[in-house]
Structures are given as C-alpha cells and as structure tokens.
Design a protein around this motif. Structure first.
Motif, PDB file in Angstrom:
ATOM      1  N   ARG A   1     -29.502 -14.743 -14.203  1.00 41.33           N
ATOM      2  CA  ARG A   1     -30.309 -15.951 -13.984  1.00 41.33           C
ATOM      3  C   ARG A   1     -31.455 -16.019 -14.992  1.00 41.33           C
ATOM      4  O   ARG A   1     -31.776 -17.050 -15.535  1.00 41.33           O
ATOM      5  CB  ARG A   1     -30.880 -15.964 -12.559  1.00 41.33           C
ATOM      6  CG  ARG A   1     -29.916 -16.512 -11.519  1.00 41.33           C
ATOM      7  CD  ARG A   1     -30.660 -17.021 -10.290  1.00 41.33           C
ATOM      8  NE  ARG A   1     -31.405 -15.983  -9.602  1.00 41.33           N
ATOM      9  CZ  ARG A   1     -30.876 -15.186  -8.664  1.00 41.33           C
ATOM     10  NH1 ARG A   1     -29.618 -15.331  -8.325  1.00 41.33           N
ATOM     11  NH2 ARG A   1     -31.602 -14.266  -8.080  1.00 41.33           N
TER      12      ARG A   1
ATOM     13  N   PHE B   1     -21.425 -20.053  -9.591  1.00 46.63           N
ATOM     14  CA  PHE B   1     -22.316 -19.491  -8.576  1.00 46.63           C
ATOM     15  C   PHE B   1     -22.313 -17.969  -8.617  1.00 46.63           C
ATOM     16  O   PHE B   1     -23.355 -17.332  -8.485  1.00 46.63           O
ATOM     17  CB  PHE B   1     -21.936 -19.985  -7.183  1.00 46.63           C
ATOM     18  CG  PHE B   1     -22.509 -21.334  -6.858  1.00 46.63           C
ATOM     19  CD1 PHE B   1     -23.880 -21.503  -6.750  1.00 46.63           C
ATOM     20  CD2 PHE B   1     -21.693 -22.426  -6.679  1.00 46.63           C
ATOM     21  CE1 PHE B   1     -24.427 -22.749  -6.462  1.00 46.63           C
ATOM     22  CE2 PHE B   1     -22.228 -23.680  -6.382  1.00 46.63           C
ATOM     23  CZ  PHE B   1     -23.598 -23.838  -6.280  1.00 46.63           C
TER      24      PHE B   1
ATOM     25  N   LYS C   1     -24.117 -32.626 -10.108  1.00 44.77           N
ATOM     26  CA  LYS C   1     -23.454 -33.829  -9.608  1.00 44.77           C
ATOM     27  C   LYS C   1     -22.783 -33.566  -8.270  1.00 44.77           C
ATOM     28  O   LYS C   1     -22.887 -34.355  -7.339  1.00 44.77           O
ATOM     29  CB  LYS C   1     -22.396 -34.302 -10.607  1.00 44.77           C
ATOM     30  CG  LYS C   1     -22.868 -35.455 -11.470  1.00 44.77           C
ATOM     31  CD  LYS C   1     -21.759 -35.869 -12.426  1.00 44.77           C
ATOM     32  CE  LYS C   1     -22.360 -36.328 -13.739  1.00 44.77           C
ATOM     33  NZ  LYS C   1     -21.436 -36.224 -14.845  1.00 44.77           N
ATOM     34  N   TRP C   2     -22.055 -32.446  -8.210  1.00 43.88           N
ATOM     35  CA  TRP C   2     -21.384 -32.105  -6.954  1.00 43.88           C
ATOM     36  C   TRP C   2     -22.382 -32.011  -5.812  1.00 43.88           C
ATOM     37  O   TRP C   2     -22.201 -32.545  -4.725  1.00 43.88           O
ATOM     38  CB  TRP C   2     -20.651 -30.769  -7.083  1.00 43.88           C
ATOM     39  CG  TRP C   2     -19.397 -30.846  -7.877  1.00 43.88           C
ATOM     40  CD1 TRP C   2     -18.684 -31.971  -8.161  1.00 43.88           C
ATOM     41  CD2 TRP C   2     -18.710 -29.764  -8.490  1.00 43.88           C
ATOM     42  NE1 TRP C   2     -17.598 -31.651  -8.910  1.00 43.88           N
ATOM     43  CE2 TRP C   2     -17.576 -30.307  -9.131  1.00 43.88           C
ATOM     44  CE3 TRP C   2     -18.931 -28.391  -8.563  1.00 43.88           C
ATOM     45  CZ2 TRP C   2     -16.663 -29.518  -9.829  1.00 43.88           C
ATOM     46  CZ3 TRP C   2     -18.024 -27.613  -9.258  1.00 43.88           C
ATOM     47  CH2 TRP C   2     -16.905 -28.169  -9.876  1.00 43.88           C
ATOM     48  N   ILE C   3     -23.457 -31.311  -6.096  1.00 42.56           N
ATOM     49  CA  ILE C   3     -24.454 -31.089  -5.065  1.00 42.56           C
ATOM     50  C   ILE C   3     -25.138 -32.405  -4.688  1.00 42.56           C
ATOM     51  O   ILE C   3     -25.378 -32.686  -3.520  1.00 42.56           O
ATOM     52  CB  ILE C   3     -25.471 -30.017  -5.523  1.00 42.56           C
ATOM     53  CG1 ILE C   3     -24.756 -28.663  -5.602  1.00 42.56           C
ATOM     54  CG2 ILE C   3     -26.665 -29.960  -4.597  1.00 42.56           C
ATOM     55  CD1 ILE C   3     -25.571 -27.561  -6.222  1.00 42.56           C
TER      56      ILE C   3
ATOM     57  N   MET D   1     -11.338 -15.277  -8.545  1.00 40.66           N
ATOM     58  CA  MET D   1     -11.932 -16.600  -8.342  1.00 40.66           C
ATOM     59  C   MET D   1     -11.646 -17.488  -9.545  1.00 40.66           C
ATOM     60  O   MET D   1     -12.139 -17.257 -10.637  1.00 40.66           O
ATOM     61  CB  MET D   1     -13.442 -16.473  -8.153  1.00 40.66           C
ATOM     62  CG  MET D   1     -13.815 -15.968  -6.779  1.00 40.66           C
ATOM     63  SD  MET D   1     -15.539 -16.262  -6.412  1.00 40.66           S
ATOM     64  CE  MET D   1     -16.317 -15.179  -7.586  1.00 40.66           C
TER      65      MET D   1
ATOM     66  N   ARG E   1     -23.869 -35.444  -4.882  1.00 41.28           N
ATOM     67  CA  ARG E   1     -22.961 -36.270  -4.081  1.00 41.28           C
ATOM     68  C   ARG E   1     -22.954 -35.804  -2.629  1.00 41.28           C
ATOM     69  O   ARG E   1     -22.956 -36.600  -1.714  1.00 41.28           O
ATOM     70  CB  ARG E   1     -21.523 -36.205  -4.634  1.00 41.28           C
ATOM     71  CG  ARG E   1     -21.319 -36.971  -5.905  1.00 41.28           C
ATOM     72  CD  ARG E   1     -21.514 -38.466  -5.686  1.00 41.28           C
ATOM     73  NE  ARG E   1     -21.171 -39.211  -6.863  1.00 41.28           N
ATOM     74  CZ  ARG E   1     -19.993 -39.811  -7.053  1.00 41.28           C
ATOM     75  NH1 ARG E   1     -19.065 -39.725  -6.125  1.00 41.28           N
ATOM     76  NH2 ARG E   1     -19.745 -40.464  -8.151  1.00 41.28           N
ATOM     77  N   TYR E   2     -22.948 -34.507  -2.464  1.00 42.32           N
ATOM     78  CA  TYR E   2     -22.966 -33.951  -1.105  1.00 42.32           C
ATOM     79  C   TYR E   2     -24.255 -34.373  -0.398  1.00 42.32           C
ATOM     80  O   TYR E   2     -24.254 -34.768   0.766  1.00 42.32           O
ATOM     81  CB  TYR E   2     -22.864 -32.424  -1.168  1.00 42.32           C
ATOM     82  CG  TYR E   2     -22.724 -31.789   0.190  1.00 42.32           C
ATOM     83  CD1 TYR E   2     -21.467 -31.501   0.709  1.00 42.32           C
ATOM     84  CD2 TYR E   2     -23.842 -31.467   0.954  1.00 42.32           C
ATOM     85  CE1 TYR E   2     -21.332 -30.920   1.951  1.00 42.32           C
ATOM     86  CE2 TYR E   2     -23.717 -30.895   2.195  1.00 42.32           C
ATOM     87  CZ  TYR E   2     -22.460 -30.616   2.695  1.00 42.32           C
ATOM     88  OH  TYR E   2     -22.333 -30.047   3.928  1.00 42.32           O
TER      89      TYR E   2
ATOM     90  N   GLY F   1     -25.363 -15.320  -9.460  1.00 42.49           N
ATOM     91  CA  GLY F   1     -25.765 -14.501  -8.327  1.00 42.49           C
ATOM     92  C   GLY F   1     -26.586 -13.291  -8.737  1.00 42.49           C
ATOM     93  O   GLY F   1     -27.233 -12.663  -7.909  1.00 42.49           O
TER      94      GLY F   1
ATOM     95  N   LEU G   1     -22.473 -30.773 -14.081  1.00 37.30           N
ATOM     96  CA  LEU G   1     -21.357 -30.931 -13.157  1.00 37.30           C
ATOM     97  C   LEU G   1     -21.740 -30.398 -11.772  1.00 37.30           C
ATOM     98  O   LEU G   1     -21.535 -31.043 -10.745  1.00 37.30           O
ATOM     99  CB  LEU G   1     -20.134 -30.177 -13.685  1.00 37.30           C
ATOM    100  CG  LEU G   1     -18.871 -30.275 -12.847  1.00 37.30           C
ATOM    101  CD1 LEU G   1     -18.360 -31.702 -12.813  1.00 37.30           C
ATOM    102  CD2 LEU G   1     -17.793 -29.350 -13.395  1.00 37.30           C
TER     103      LEU G   1
ATOM    104  N   ASP H   1     -11.752 -20.964  -9.246  1.00 44.50           N
ATOM    105  CA  ASP H   1     -12.513 -22.189  -9.053  1.00 44.50           C
ATOM    106  C   ASP H   1     -13.763 -22.167  -9.941  1.00 44.50           C
ATOM    107  O   ASP H   1     -14.570 -21.246  -9.853  1.00 44.50           O
ATOM    108  CB  ASP H   1     -12.891 -22.269  -7.565  1.00 44.50           C
ATOM    109  CG  ASP H   1     -13.738 -23.479  -7.276  1.00 44.50           C
ATOM    110  OD1 ASP H   1     -13.757 -24.381  -8.113  1.00 44.50           O
ATOM    111  OD2 ASP H   1     -14.345 -23.509  -6.207  1.00 44.50           O
TER     112      ASP H   1
ATOM    113  N   LEU I   1     -16.584 -23.798 -10.055  1.00 44.99           N
ATOM    114  CA  LEU I   1     -17.908 -23.793  -9.429  1.00 44.99           C
ATOM    115  C   LEU I   1     -18.210 -22.428  -8.808  1.00 44.99           C
ATOM    116  O   LEU I   1     -19.331 -21.927  -8.878  1.00 44.99           O
ATOM    117  CB  LEU I   1     -18.014 -24.899  -8.379  1.00 44.99           C
ATOM    118  CG  LEU I   1     -19.416 -25.153  -7.833  1.00 44.99           C
ATOM    119  CD1 LEU I   1     -20.395 -25.477  -8.950  1.00 44.99           C
ATOM    120  CD2 LEU I   1     -19.406 -26.265  -6.822  1.00 44.99           C
ATOM    121  N   SER I   2     -17.176 -21.791  -8.247  1.00 40.34           N
ATOM    122  CA  SER I   2     -17.364 -20.451  -7.683  1.00 40.34           C
ATOM    123  C   SER I   2     -17.784 -19.478  -8.768  1.00 40.34           C
ATOM    124  O   SER I   2     -18.647 -18.630  -8.554  1.00 40.34           O
ATOM    125  CB  SER I   2     -16.060 -19.947  -7.058  1.00 40.34           C
ATOM    126  OG  SER I   2     -15.661 -20.796  -6.029  1.00 40.34           O
TER     127      SER I   2
END
Lengths: 174, 123
Positions: free
Chosen positions: B18, B9, B81-83, B1, B85-86, B13, B78, B3, B5-6
């Motif tokens: 966390r 996450f 922000k992505w979340i 992976m 915008r979605y 996980g 970041l 990416d 953001l992946s």
C-alpha cells in the motif's frame, strides 16, 4: 448543538476493506432508532424498501427475533430471486443476520446492522456485510457494473447466457 | 484468484505494498529508489512489485533495478466505479427507506393522536 431545522440528508458512504472481505455502508436517517428498527423488522415495511425499484418483494418467512429466520422472493419482469437467512441476534440497536442467495446456496454472508441515535430525531445506520470470500464480496461489488442503477435490465439476457446470474441476483438482493 | 478485483484487493492487503502504491502516486520511481526508505532488501521490494504488477496496479519498463515503475491508475478507476455503483444502489435503497420512515412517522403520530391536550390539527 442544533442550529438548523432541516439537516441535510447525508448520502450513503461505502467502504470496501482491503484486508477482509467486508463491505460497510453508513447512512444517516431522519427517524428514531426505534423507527429504523421497525422498518427492518416489520415484514410489510421491509418489503416496501428492500427493492430495487420496479421489484416486487414477497416475504414468505419472517421471525425477526433472536434465533428466528427469514426468506423473501424478489420478482422483476418475470425473473425471481429468492434469499434466506437467520436472525442471529435482534436487539433494538443491533441486528445480526445471515444472508444467502438461493441461486448460490453454498454462499453466505454475515450482516451486522447497528442503529446509533444521533439526537434530534436522527439515527445513523451502519451496515456491515462479511462475505465468505473476496470473490463473493467482489462479485457483489461488481454487480453494479453489469446491471447499473439506470435499470439496464435489457442486459440480463446477456448476463444469463454467461455466468452473470450472480451479478443479476446481487443487484436484486443487495 | 483470477478475479481482477480480488487480485487488486489482495495486492493492497499488505501495508508495504500500500505504501509503495501511495509513493508511486507522486510519479514513476525505480526499484532502487522505492527500496531506499525500507529496512528490507531490494529483492523483497521486487517481490512486492511483482504482486502489484500481476494485479495490474503497476507496470515496469524492464526487469533491472533502474527501470521505472509506473502506477496504472486505470485499475483504481475501475475499482472506484464498482464501489461507487454499489454505493448508488445502497443510496437508492435507503431513499426508499426514507419514504417508508416518513410514512411511519405520520402513522405513529396518528396512533398517538388520541393522546389529549393541544393537538392543533384539523382533519
């Protein structure tokens, strides 16, 4: 307990699950569950709101019943994005369907929508999209950065030059 | 992976990771300090920190147990922000749906309008 006549609209809330590639969006509407259901299953109504703004959506296949299928094409400034899927289950309180952007035909998400009657003519819509990988889910989420809500479609040229087509399609489809 | 953001996450996980991140929001801490409340070895915590570091969530002053671990809040910004915008796109879509539903309600009133008694509307 209803004290006010004009209940303030609840803005959409979103949750991206860290352990499974899921996006959940919850939103309350001033409408009955039956009306929300109709807006999701009547193709003419659906095409009017699926958007985004400035997009013309043409539904060319639509059988909103359990085992049925759908396909629509969204056009924006000369660009077209096609999406299709199956209605796995259609019930008055719940719609389960698959979702594929044809630009990436191997990808598929499973969408579950539920309509929960809150009383007083209000209904809560919960939408859950289970993507087939974290990468796909995050591409969906990230799409808002490249093509923002401010209609930055001028950026599409750059996106298309790179591997940004997915993001652009996600903007139209999501 | 690859990416980013992946990776973020995936790194988040794990419940221990966390928890580590949550504790680092209070301020920098050494690996030794971070390991203290757990029933696991310092090495195990180090492994978790390495995953967090690769995801860009934390940075370390050095490799020793006494070197401070720092939370990189920018990565969260970041992601947020992505979340966001979605979420805004979803909200825009649902505001269009609001308009359609309002019309639908009128339409249904009209359809039911032939039903008798007190309809006070004058067209």
């Amino acid at each position: 307990m209803s004290t006010t006549q004009t209940t303030p609209r609840t803005a959409a809330t979103i949750e991206a699950d860290p352990t499974v590639p899921i996006i959940r969006v919850t939103r309350d509407f001033t409408a009955t569950a039956a009306q929300l259901f109709r807006a999701h299953t009547d193709p003419e109504l659906f095409a009017r709101w699926v958007g985004p703004d400035g997009t013309t959506t043409t539904v060319d296949r639509w059988d909103a019943s359990t085992g049925g299928a759908w396909r629509y094409v969204s056009a924006h400034e000369g660009m077209e994005f096609a999406f299709h899927g199956c209605f796995h289950e259609v019930r008055p309180d719940r719609i389960v369907q698959t979702f594929t952007w044809e630009g990436e035909p191997d990808g598929v998400a499973l969408e579950t929508l539920t309509f929960e009657d809150l009383g007083d003519g209000r209904t809560r819509l919960r939408s859950q999209s289970l993507c087939d990988s974290f990468e796909a889910r995050d591409a969906w989420l990230r799409s808002g950065m490249e093509v923002g809500v401010d209609h930055g479609y001028a950026k599409l040229d750059t996106l298309l030059a790179a591997d940004g087509v997915t993001e652009a399609a996600a903007e139209v489809g999501a | 992976m690859t990416d980013p953001l992946s990776q973020v996450f995936a790194a988040l996980g794990d419940p221990t990771r966390r928890d580590l991140v949550a504790r680092l929001t209070d301020g920098d801490a050494t690996v030794g300090q971070l390991a203290t409340p757990y029933e696991v070895s310092v090495q195990a915590i180090s492994k978790h920190l390495k995953v967090l570091e690769q995801a860009g969530l934390v940075s370390r002053g050095g490799q020793g147990h006494r070197s401070p671990v720092h939370l990189e809040a920018g990565v969260f910004d970041l992601m947020t922000k992505w979340i966001e915008r979605y979420r805004q796109r979803a909200e825009a879509r649902y505001q269009r749906l609001d308009a359609v539903l309002a019309e639908l309600a009128e339409l249904e009133d009209e359809e039911a309008g032939h039903r008798p008694p007190h309809t006070e509307e004058t067209a």
